[in-house]
Each structure stands twice: as C-alpha cells, then as structure tokens.
Enzyme design. Structure first.
Site, short mmCIF file in Angstrom:
data_model
loop_
_atom_site.label_atom_id
_atom_site.label_comp_id
_atom_site.label_asym_id
_atom_site.label_seq_id
_atom_site.Cartn_x
_atom_site.Cartn_y
_atom_site.Cartn_z
N TYR A 111 -20.99 -71.40 106.86
CA TYR A 111 -20.82 -70.17 107.65
C TYR A 111 -21.34 -68.96 106.88
CZ TYR A 111 -18.01 -71.96 111.55
OH TYR A 111 -17.59 -72.60 112.68
N ASP B 245 -7.21 -69.60 111.48
CA ASP B 245 -8.63 -69.95 111.59
C ASP B 245 -9.17 -70.16 110.19
OD1 ASP B 245 -11.07 -69.76 113.73
OD2 ASP B 245 -11.73 -69.11 111.74
N ARG C 8 -5.98 -78.59 117.27
CA ARG C 8 -6.07 -77.55 118.30
C ARG C 8 -5.02 -77.73 119.39
NH1 ARG C 8 -12.65 -77.59 118.95
NH2 ARG C 8 -13.14 -76.69 116.91
N ARG D 209 -1.75 -64.34 123.89
CA ARG D 209 -2.88 -63.74 123.18
C ARG D 209 -3.68 -62.76 124.02
NH1 ARG D 209 -7.53 -66.25 120.70
NH2 ARG D 209 -8.02 -64.05 120.74
N ARG E 75 -6.19 -72.86 123.57
CA ARG E 75 -6.64 -72.47 124.91
C ARG E 75 -6.27 -73.43 126.02
NH1 ARG E 75 -12.76 -71.65 123.26
NH2 ARG E 75 -12.16 -73.43 121.98
#
Length: 355
Positions: free
Chosen positions: A162, A87, A38, A51, A42
């Site tokens: 998921y 992702d 990561r 983004r 962010r």
C-alpha cells in the site's frame, strides 16, 4: 511461551477454555468454533446505521462505536469469537502517514514511499498513538465475558505494498520493482513495518485480546522463493515479538495455496486457508503442529441453504482429521451477504459438530 502453554499473566482467563482458543491450541472442543472475517461490517444493517455519516478511519478511533460494531455479529450470529473492528492502515495513520480510506477505492497514500529518504515517514508506534484501541478493547472485554476477542494487524508485505503503490493495485509493479531492484531498501522498509505491526499487536494483547491475526492480504501475488527471501523474515519478526504473551497467532492470506508451508514456518500457531485448497491438503502443505482456519467460499452464501449446508459439510469432512480447526470463510464476508445466512451457518456448524 507458545499458544499451547498454560495461561500466562497476559492470557485472559475468562476466555481460556473457550472452544475457539481450545481449537487454536489443538485441544478437544465441544464443537467446531466459528467466526467470520469481516463479520462486523457492511453485511449488517445495524452496522450501516451505526456508521452513517462517519468516515471509516474516524469510526476506528471512537471507542464506543468500535465496541458497538465489534459486538454486533456476536449478538446476531452467536459466533465463537469477536474480531476487533479496525482497518489494517490504522497504525500507519496513527504515526502520521498522510492517508485516507476512500469509499469504493480503499486506502490511498498521499506520498508513496519510493526512496530511502521516504522511510523517514515511518516512526515507531507508541501505545499513546492508539490509546483509543486500549480503551475500546477494555470496553469490549468487559462486555464479551467468556467470548474471545481477536486482535489483528496488516502484515509488513501488505502494508508495504500500500505504501509503495500509493493505494490498491492489481499488479504491485512499484512494490515488486523495489523488492527486486533495491532489496536493501525493501528489507529496511519491511523491517520498520514489522516493528510498527508488532507494537500495534502488543497494545491489543496487553489491553485484553485473546488471540491475534496477521493479515497478509496481498501475499498471494508472490512466488514462494520471493516470499521466503523478501517477506518471511519480517512476518517472522512480528510473530516472535508477541510469542511470549502465549496467545494464539493466526496467519492469513488470499491466494496463498503455494505459500501455506512458508506462512506456517513464519511462526503462526494457526494458518488461515482460503477456499482454493481443501483443508486436508492444506494440512499436508503446512505440516504438523499447526491448527487450520477456514475455508468456505464466501460466494456459497448466495446459493441457498441446501447448497450452503452441502458445501459446509465438505469443509467439515476434509477437516475431520485435523489437530485443530476453526471454521471460517476463505475470505471476508461480502457486503451483499444475507446476514440470516451467516446466522444459519453458525448454527449448522455448531449442531453438526457437537461432541
């Protein structure tokens, strides 16, 4: 061909002698290579700006945007490898699964897979389904030069969880109910996902990725016997599918201290270790013939420079006797992490381990 062999026709020769790939192959390195899970995300203000107003899945399908975001931490932190910005649910979306990534929640699947009839949702993935990936990696490798690009995918178990749960879960009750109650359906589900994942990784390697990482983010919820019986075969199928390319294969999960040996057995060349197990002990559990990746606790980065350096020295000291070590966090960079702390950490590891 293994990751320790000489370059194959697919091996990006510009990156072959990089510190990162040398460490993955357990060869002598000029310094311990560093990258962060990561690292593109962010924690970077430039990422938030790039983004702004663009949904997550859409941002993964814009080659120029993917290129910019992937390059941002390489420019800022001078890490030894880039990781492709995407992702784990992208290949599922690409084959037509009705899902979305909801802010503050994560991936949410409209029609969870709960029966054999539901398996019809999972068709084969073709390179045409993810042509934007091929385009983006072409742009990236041209910009990165000698810096390796890591491709990645979600492991069959995590993707299955998921799909069966319909979204993130703390208990995995539906997924485990299928695994225990209908093992044949579970095995077929993971086998289909192994084929989809393998195809997604092949696209990335053939486009120019220098290594690949399989994220089994939720595997730590499993007992070793259940992992061996119900998960390992599918993960092993993925690793076998890309073995002939000769690129290093990395396997990572969270809370997988009891599974480290099995994760190495699945076929990885490098086993990722979270912060719960010291690297020397992890090496004992994994066994010989594998490099290790990790494993600074991501929260240490909030403790100040002296504490970060002290904990980093602990990681490096426990890794001193390893055949190969790639420095990383024990999980992903947290969103509120100070980017400058990451830049200082890269410089500290490089300086302290310079040969």
């Amino acid at each position: 061909m293994s990751a320790n062999a000489s370059p194959s026709g697919h091996q990006p020769t510009a990156t072959y002698n990089s510190a990162f790939l040398k460490a993955c192959r357990r060869e002598p390195v000029p310094h311990t290579p560093v990258w962060f899970m990561r690292q593109a995300g962010r924690s970077l203000p430039e990422y938030l700006k790039a983004r702004e107003g663009i949904p997550m899945l859409e941002s993964c399908m814009r080659p120029e945007l993917v290129t910019e975001i992937t390059l941002q931490p390489v420019r800022r932190h001078r890490v030894d490898a880039a990781i492709y910005f995407s992702d784990i649910v992208v290949p599922l979306k690409a084959i037509g699964i009705d899902l979305d990534i909801k802010p503050g929640v994560g991936p949410v699947v409209e029609k969870p897979i709960r029966s054999r009839a539901d398996l019809a949702q999972l068709r084969d993935l073709t390179p045409e389904d993810v042509s934007y990936v091929t385009e983006a990696i072409g742009l990236l490798t041209a910009e990165l030069g000698e810096t390796p690009l890591i491709g990645f995918a979600g492991a069959p178990f995590t993707l299955a969880s998921y799909l069966v749960e319909g979204g993130p879960s703390r208990t995995y009750e539906n997924a485990k109910a299928m695994m225990y109650g209908d093992p044949e359906l579970w095995a077929d589900l993971l086998d289909r996902l192994a084929d989809i994942t393998s195809a997604f990784l092949r696209v990335q390697i053939e486009a120019g990725a220098s290594a690949v990482q399989l994220f089994d983010s939720w595997a730590g919820a499993l007992a070793p016997a259940d992992y061996r019986r119900s998960v390992l075969p599918a993960s092993a199928k993925v690793f076998r599918a890309v073995e002939s390319y000769g690129v290093p294969r990395i396997h990572f999960g969270v809370g997988t201290g009891e599974l480290l040996g099995l994760m190495g057995e699945a076929g990885a060349d490098v086993v990722g270790v979270d912060w719960r197990v010291p690297l020397d002990e992890a090496a004992r559990r994994v066994g010989p013939g594998k490099a290790l990746q990790g494993n600074l606790d991501p929260t240490v980065l909030f403790a100040g420079t002296k504490a970060v350096e002290a904990k980093t020295r602990e990681v490096l000291d426990t890794a001193a006797g390893l055949e190969g070590h790639v420095f990383n966090l024990g999980h992903g960079v947290m969103p509120s992490t100070d980017p400058d702390a990451l830049t200082r950490l890269v410089e500290y590891v490089h300086t302290r381990t310079a040969r």
